[in-house]
Design a protein around this motif. Structure first.
Motif, mmCIF file in Angstrom:
data_model
loop_
_atom_site.group_PDB
_atom_site.id
_atom_site.type_symbol
_atom_site.label_atom_id
_atom_site.label_comp_id
_atom_site.label_asym_id
_atom_site.label_seq_id
_atom_site.Cartn_x
_atom_site.Cartn_y
_atom_site.Cartn_z
ATOM 1 N N TYR A 183 0.937 -1.106 -0.035
ATOM 2 C CA TYR A 183 -0.197 -0.055 0.059
ATOM 3 C C TYR A 183 0.926 1.277 0.051
ATOM 4 O O TYR A 183 2.281 1.278 0.330
ATOM 5 N N TYR A 184 0.161 2.406 -0.331
ATOM 6 C CA TYR A 184 0.963 3.720 -0.326
ATOM 7 C C TYR A 184 0.315 4.776 0.036
ATOM 8 O O TYR A 184 -0.880 4.851 -0.151
ATOM 9 N N ILE A 185 0.852 5.487 0.971
ATOM 10 C CA ILE A 185 0.032 6.655 1.582
ATOM 11 C C ILE A 185 1.086 7.835 1.326
ATOM 12 O O ILE A 185 2.337 7.733 1.567
ATOM 13 N N ALA A 186 0.350 9.007 1.173
ATOM 14 C CA ALA A 186 0.808 10.423 1.234
ATOM 15 C C ALA A 186 0.313 11.158 2.426
ATOM 16 O O ALA A 186 -0.694 11.269 2.539
ATOM 17 N N SER A 187 1.371 11.800 3.160
ATOM 18 C CA SER A 187 0.952 12.625 4.321
ATOM 19 C C SER A 187 1.390 13.971 4.425
ATOM 20 O O SER A 187 2.431 14.299 3.460
ATOM 21 N N GLY A 188 0.743 14.993 4.923
ATOM 22 C CA GLY A 188 0.867 16.414 4.694
ATOM 23 C C GLY A 188 0.639 16.726 3.408
ATOM 24 O O GLY A 188 -0.437 16.889 2.778
ATOM 25 N N THR A 189 1.704 17.639 2.912
ATOM 26 C CA THR A 189 1.555 18.318 1.478
ATOM 27 C C THR A 189 1.986 17.432 0.558
ATOM 28 O O THR A 189 1.819 17.566 -0.649
ATOM 29 N N ALA A 190 2.250 15.995 0.792
ATOM 30 C CA ALA A 190 2.788 15.146 -0.432
ATOM 31 C C ALA A 190 1.587 14.585 -1.203
ATOM 32 O O ALA A 190 0.654 14.513 -0.750
ATOM 33 N N ILE A 191 2.173 14.512 -2.257
ATOM 34 C CA ILE A 191 1.082 13.662 -3.199
ATOM 35 C C ILE A 191 1.964 12.878 -4.210
ATOM 36 O O ILE A 191 3.173 12.776 -4.388
ATOM 37 N N TRP A 192 1.400 11.436 -4.652
ATOM 38 C CA TRP A 192 1.802 10.525 -5.293
ATOM 39 C C TRP A 192 1.633 10.847 -6.809
ATOM 40 O O TRP A 192 0.563 11.058 -7.127
ATOM 41 N N ILE A 193 2.923 10.577 -7.543
ATOM 42 C CA ILE A 193 2.641 10.882 -8.980
ATOM 43 C C ILE A 193 2.601 9.427 -9.664
ATOM 44 O O ILE A 193 1.765 9.284 -10.433
ATOM 45 N N LYS A 194 3.380 8.662 -9.072
ATOM 46 C CA LYS A 194 3.362 7.152 -9.567
ATOM 47 C C LYS A 194 3.804 6.337 -8.233
ATOM 48 O O LYS A 194 4.861 6.490 -7.818
ATOM 49 N N PRO A 195 2.899 5.322 -7.805
ATOM 50 C CA PRO A 195 1.542 4.955 -8.405
ATOM 51 C C PRO A 195 0.544 6.110 -8.501
ATOM 52 O O PRO A 195 0.587 7.008 -7.542
ATOM 53 N N LYS A 250 12.298 -6.374 -13.876
ATOM 54 C CA LYS A 250 11.121 -5.626 -13.498
ATOM 55 C C LYS A 250 11.493 -5.063 -12.081
ATOM 56 O O LYS A 250 12.241 -5.719 -11.353
ATOM 57 N N HIS A 251 11.388 -3.729 -11.846
ATOM 58 C CA HIS A 251 11.629 -3.244 -10.423
ATOM 59 C C HIS A 251 10.371 -2.194 -10.120
ATOM 60 O O HIS A 251 9.648 -1.754 -11.175
ATOM 61 N N LEU A 252 10.455 -1.682 -9.051
ATOM 62 C CA LEU A 252 9.475 -0.515 -8.766
ATOM 63 C C LEU A 252 9.957 0.808 -8.952
ATOM 64 O O LEU A 252 10.958 0.887 -8.429
ATOM 65 N N SER A 253 9.235 1.520 -9.696
ATOM 66 C CA SER A 253 9.678 2.924 -9.838
ATOM 67 C C SER A 253 8.676 4.133 -9.265
ATOM 68 O O SER A 253 7.524 4.152 -9.790
ATOM 69 N N LEU A 254 8.925 4.604 -8.037
ATOM 70 C CA LEU A 254 7.902 5.639 -7.366
ATOM 71 C C LEU A 254 8.362 6.853 -7.511
ATOM 72 O O LEU A 254 9.708 7.243 -7.971
ATOM 73 N N GLN A 255 7.312 7.792 -7.799
ATOM 74 C CA GLN A 255 7.488 9.235 -8.259
ATOM 75 C C GLN A 255 6.516 9.940 -7.208
ATOM 76 O O GLN A 255 5.630 9.482 -7.012
ATOM 77 N N PHE A 256 7.085 11.257 -6.664
ATOM 78 C CA PHE A 256 6.188 11.822 -5.756
ATOM 79 C C PHE A 256 6.692 13.257 -5.798
ATOM 80 O O PHE A 256 7.691 13.789 -6.223
ATOM 81 N N ASP A 257 5.798 14.212 -5.133
ATOM 82 C CA ASP A 257 5.964 15.776 -4.882
ATOM 83 C C ASP A 257 5.483 15.620 -3.424
ATOM 84 O O ASP A 257 4.481 15.767 -2.893
ATOM 85 N N LEU A 258 6.589 15.976 -2.493
ATOM 86 C CA LEU A 258 6.512 15.987 -1.271
ATOM 87 C C LEU A 258 5.850 17.568 -0.740
ATOM 88 O O LEU A 258 5.458 17.845 0.454
ATOM 89 N N GLY A 259 5.724 18.491 -1.552
ATOM 90 C CA GLY A 259 5.444 19.864 -1.109
ATOM 91 C C GLY A 259 6.258 20.346 -0.068
ATOM 92 O O GLY A 259 7.667 20.196 0.000
ATOM 93 N N ASP A 260 5.776 21.395 0.721
ATOM 94 C CA ASP A 260 6.709 21.988 1.803
ATOM 95 C C ASP A 260 6.940 20.988 2.908
ATOM 96 O O ASP A 260 8.195 21.059 3.456
ATOM 97 N N SER A 261 6.256 20.214 3.281
ATOM 98 C CA SER A 261 6.688 19.327 4.723
ATOM 99 C C SER A 261 5.853 18.145 4.674
ATOM 100 O O SER A 261 5.229 17.530 5.652
ATOM 101 N N GLY A 262 5.701 17.386 3.499
ATOM 102 C CA GLY A 262 5.081 16.020 3.490
ATOM 103 C C GLY A 262 6.281 15.065 3.521
ATOM 104 O O GLY A 262 7.146 15.209 3.295
ATOM 105 N N TYR A 263 5.538 13.849 3.550
ATOM 106 C CA TYR A 263 6.348 12.535 3.441
ATOM 107 C C TYR A 263 5.403 11.526 2.919
ATOM 108 O O TYR A 263 4.148 11.616 2.635
ATOM 109 N N VAL A 264 5.886 10.442 2.129
ATOM 110 C CA VAL A 264 5.520 9.364 1.657
ATOM 111 C C VAL A 264 5.771 8.011 2.316
ATOM 112 O O VAL A 264 6.814 7.964 2.711
ATOM 113 N N LEU A 265 4.789 7.131 2.265
ATOM 114 C CA LEU A 265 4.878 5.946 3.117
ATOM 115 C C LEU A 265 4.601 4.742 2.019
ATOM 116 O O LEU A 265 3.677 4.716 1.643
ATOM 117 N N LEU A 266 5.364 3.673 1.689
ATOM 118 C CA LEU A 266 5.212 2.566 1.050
ATOM 119 C C LEU A 266 5.274 1.453 1.932
ATOM 120 O O LEU A 266 6.227 1.394 2.827
#
Length: 388
Positions: A227-239, A256-272
């Protein structure tokens, strides 16, 4: 941790002999006659005072002679043993605390009318850790050494450690049998698995080769997958919401491998993350000796193994390791016992939770992309059914 690199080539050159005019040419000395003058330099060609220079017999690596360099970086020996003058010796140079600078090479003296002279260049020492992936209390090798050197490894659990060795190309041997060959760059900290048949245990937790959202444990025991979660100002671009997790699994030269892309904004983080079992199920990973994974990215990330029990507000005790990804593929090794501790965010010692692991989590706190492949648990070759 740099791994395979160019072998450091140590030059051996003739030092100028003494002259009646008292020349101060590098290596010239009027203090030694029919003896040995070994000039010790660093990589910038500056002399190294107080460097320790030792001559070893090639026959049995016994110390033939030793000396300490003076303020000009010259180590003087009054005489030269026959075996060394005939080229049957190695020369070692060491300087600094904890053998910070080292050299190991064949001793090839050049004989002038007045003395025998040579020069050696000391570079930052390297370290080499060999993981066997065996159970921690098992002695896989009685001893390991670097071939054609006196350097022996110390055992730490199922690992064998050469704490300070010179840069260069070396073969690791057990008795007369070669174990592996390594090229160590100056200052490198090499850490690698040596597969020992019948001894090495490893479990490929995830390699993404099946292209789905389930970790490999799901082949034997049901779980909910990644599963994948974005917190705060972060957003997922891929997935993303269209392609889902499978849309982030890509083909490349590595397969095959996992390729993650994200925009954390000013104060966010992402969790896989992924469950190991269902809901409150947990697994005993107490035999784990290391976790290794291949990573590419431009971010700081943390890998965590988390306890199954919710402490409230979706908080779990966890053992966590932190690393910084590189834009080229790199293998990271995380070791139980070397986790980051911070009780305020529930980061605890591995031994406190090792037998009741419920989650794998990867936190990303900077950058814009992270690629992952081959998450492997060492020290175990299977995972038993979860406790209910």
């Amino acid at each position: 941790m740099k791994r395979a690199v160019e072998c450091l080539i140590l030059g051996v050159a003739l030092l100028a002999g003494c002259s009646d005019s008292g020349s101060d040419t590098a290596g010239a000395t009027s203090e030694t006659t029919n003896g040995i003058a070994v000039a010790v330099y660093d990589v910038n060609r500056d002399p190294i005072p107080q460097a320790r220079v030792t001559l070893y017999s090639k026959a049995d690596f016994a110390v033939v002679n030793s000396a300490v360099a003076n303020d000009s970086g010259l180590a003087h020996f009054d005489s030269l043993a026959e075996e060394c003058s005939s080229g049957n010796c190695f020369v070692e140079g060491i300087a600094g605390a904890d053998s910070a600078l080292m050299n190991w090479s064949e001793f090839k003296p050049t004989i002038s009318e007045t003395e025998i002279a040579t020069q050696i260049e000391l570079a930052p020492s390297a370290s080499l850790t060999l993981r066997t992936g065996a159970t921690t209390d098992e002695e896989v090798f009685e001893f390991l050494r670097l071939k054609s050197t006196p350097y022996m490894a110390s055992r730490s659990g199922s690992d064998y450690v050469f704490a300070h060795v010179p840069a260069g190309m070396f073969t690791v041997v057990a008795g007369d049998s070669a174990v592996a060959t390594f090229s160590l760059e100056a200052g490198a900290e090499a850490d690698t698995l040596v597969n020992v048949p019948g001894k090495t245990l490893e479990y490929v937790f995830e390699d993404f080769d099946d292209g789905d959202s389930l970790n490999n444990l799901a082949k034997n025991y049901r779980n909910y997958g990644w599963y994948y979660i974005a917190s705060g100002t972060a957003i997922w671009i891929k997935p993303d919401s269209v392609g889902g997790f499978g849309g982030a699994i890509v083909d490349g030269v590595r397969g095959k491998h996992l390729s993650l892309q994200f925009d954390l904004g000013d104060s966010g983080y992402v969790l896989l993350g992924t469950h190991l079992g269902l809901d409150t199920g947990y697994y005993d990973l107490g035999a784990l000796t290391a976790i290794r994974m291949k990573v590419r990215g431009d971010c700081d990330f943390s890998f965590a193994l988390e306890h199954y029990k919710d402490l409230g507000d979706n908080n779990f005790q966890k053992s966590l390791w932190h690393a910084t990804a590189d834009t080229t593929w790199k293998e990271f090794v995380f070791r139980p016992g070397k986790e980051k501790l911070n009780a305020s965010v529930y980061q605890v010692e591995w031994k406190n939770i090792a037998h009741e692991i419920g989650f794998v989590s990867i936190f990303v706190s900077s950058g814009s992309f992270l690629e992952i492949d081959e998450i492997v648990f060492e020290g175990i070759d299977s995972v038993e059914a979860p406790a209910p």
